[in-house]
Design a protein around this motif. Structure first.
Motif, PDB file in Angstrom:
ATOM      1  N   SER A  10       0.812  -1.214   0.000  1.00  0.00           N
ATOM      2  CA  SER A  10       0.000   0.000   0.000  1.00  0.00           C
ATOM      3  C   SER A  10       0.847   1.266   0.000  1.00  0.00           C
ATOM      4  O   SER A  10       0.442   2.284  -0.560  1.00  0.00           O
ATOM      5  N   ILE A  11       2.035   1.249   0.616  1.00  0.00           N
ATOM      6  CA  ILE A  11       2.884   2.439   0.633  1.00  0.00           C
ATOM      7  C   ILE A  11       3.348   2.766  -0.783  1.00  0.00           C
ATOM      8  O   ILE A  11       3.252   3.901  -1.237  1.00  0.00           O
ATOM      9  N   LYS A  65       1.987   1.837  -3.535  1.00  0.00           N
ATOM     10  CA  LYS A  65       0.839   2.183  -4.379  1.00  0.00           C
ATOM     11  C   LYS A  65       0.489   3.660  -4.209  1.00  0.00           C
ATOM     12  O   LYS A  65       0.159   4.340  -5.170  1.00  0.00           O
ATOM     13  N   PHE A  66       0.597   4.171  -2.975  1.00  0.00           N
ATOM     14  CA  PHE A  66       0.310   5.580  -2.728  1.00  0.00           C
ATOM     15  C   PHE A  66       1.388   6.471  -3.339  1.00  0.00           C
ATOM     16  O   PHE A  66       1.087   7.514  -3.914  1.00  0.00           O
ATOM     17  N   LYS A 114       2.626  16.982  -2.966  1.00  0.00           N
ATOM     18  CA  LYS A 114       1.409  16.740  -2.192  1.00  0.00           C
ATOM     19  C   LYS A 114       1.429  15.419  -1.435  1.00  0.00           C
ATOM     20  O   LYS A 114       0.542  15.149  -0.644  1.00  0.00           O
ATOM     21  N   ARG A 115       2.446  14.591  -1.667  1.00  0.00           N
ATOM     22  CA  ARG A 115       2.502  13.296  -0.988  1.00  0.00           C
ATOM     23  C   ARG A 115       3.095  13.384   0.403  1.00  0.00           C
ATOM     24  O   ARG A 115       3.079  12.404   1.142  1.00  0.00           O
ATOM     25  N   GLU A 126       3.816  15.751   4.187  1.00  0.00           N
ATOM     26  CA  GLU A 126       3.447  16.837   5.088  1.00  0.00           C
ATOM     27  C   GLU A 126       4.733  17.388   5.676  1.00  0.00           C
ATOM     28  O   GLU A 126       5.569  16.638   6.154  1.00  0.00           O
ATOM     29  N   THR A 129       6.750  13.849   6.686  1.00  0.00           N
ATOM     30  CA  THR A 129       5.916  12.680   6.917  1.00  0.00           C
ATOM     31  C   THR A 129       5.161  12.369   5.633  1.00  0.00           C
ATOM     32  O   THR A 129       4.554  13.264   5.045  1.00  0.00           O
ATOM     33  N   ARG A 158       2.156  11.243   3.657  1.00  0.00           N
ATOM     34  CA  ARG A 158       0.712  11.183   3.945  1.00  0.00           C
ATOM     35  C   ARG A 158       0.182   9.759   3.769  1.00  0.00           C
ATOM     36  O   ARG A 158       0.715   8.979   2.997  1.00  0.00           O
ATOM     37  N   ASN A 159      -0.875   9.464   4.459  1.00  0.00           N
ATOM     38  CA  ASN A 159      -1.574   8.177   4.427  1.00  0.00           C
ATOM     39  C   ASN A 159      -0.747   7.030   4.995  1.00  0.00           C
ATOM     40  O   ASN A 159      -1.243   5.923   5.084  1.00  0.00           O
ATOM     41  N   THR A 160       0.509   7.253   5.338  1.00  0.00           N
ATOM     42  CA  THR A 160       1.318   6.183   5.907  1.00  0.00           C
ATOM     43  C   THR A 160       1.881   6.571   7.258  1.00  0.00           C
ATOM     44  O   THR A 160       2.218   5.699   8.043  1.00  0.00           O
ATOM     45  N   LYS A 161       2.014   7.860   7.520  1.00  0.00           N
ATOM     46  CA  LYS A 161       2.624   8.402   8.729  1.00  0.00           C
ATOM     47  C   LYS A 161       4.055   7.914   8.908  1.00  0.00           C
ATOM     48  O   LYS A 161       4.577   7.829  10.000  1.00  0.00           O
TER      49      LYS A 161
END
Length: 133
Positions: A3-4, A6-7, A87-88, A90, A113, A115-118
């Motif tokens: 998932s990482i 893929k993001f 944008k990926r 923070e 950081t 995003r979506n994975t922290k």
């Protein structure tokens, strides 16, 4: 693909590296984000055709005195450009620290950081304040 990755997506990192077949390799991990951030910081604004806002204004701090104002400007320019173009990740104002400073080089520690994975990543960016020939 997990998932990482893929993001993050996949793409070519710069400078382009060719494999044994003479083709550029596509990357789909953290190296893609790091390459993108370095490309944004190193690219001066108002240079790219059809997208003059792309890049970072950090070059405006070349040959400025080594004081708190110029280091704050460098931090501001980096945060402004990364928040606009990547944008990926923070990035917070407290996540950029000046590690050490000499009259010619300022080493900046940039922590971001994903995003979506922290997932937190850190790298050191050397900003050369003088052009040395």
């Amino acid at each position: 693909m997990d998932s990482i990755n893929k993001f993050i997506g996949s793409g070519i990192i710069f400078p382009i590296e060719l494999n044994a077949f003479g083709r550029p390799d596509t990357v789909n991990d953290i190296r893609l984000i790091r390459s993108s951030i370095l490309n944004i910081i190193n690219w001066p604004t108002r240079i790219r055709f059809f997208n003059e806002k792309y890049g970072c204004r950090i070059y405006e701090c070349l040959e400025e005195p080594d004081d708190a104002i110029s280091s704050s400007l460098v931090k501001h320019f980096i945060i402004e450009s990364i928040q606009l173009w990547e944008k990926r990740v923070e990035l917070y104002p407290s996540s950029i620290k000046v590690l050490d400073s000499t009259p010619t080089v300022v080493n900046l520690q940039i922590t971001y950081t994903i995003r979506n994975t922290k997932l937190e990543e850190t790298f050191i960016y050397p900003f050369y304040k003088e052009i040395i020939y």
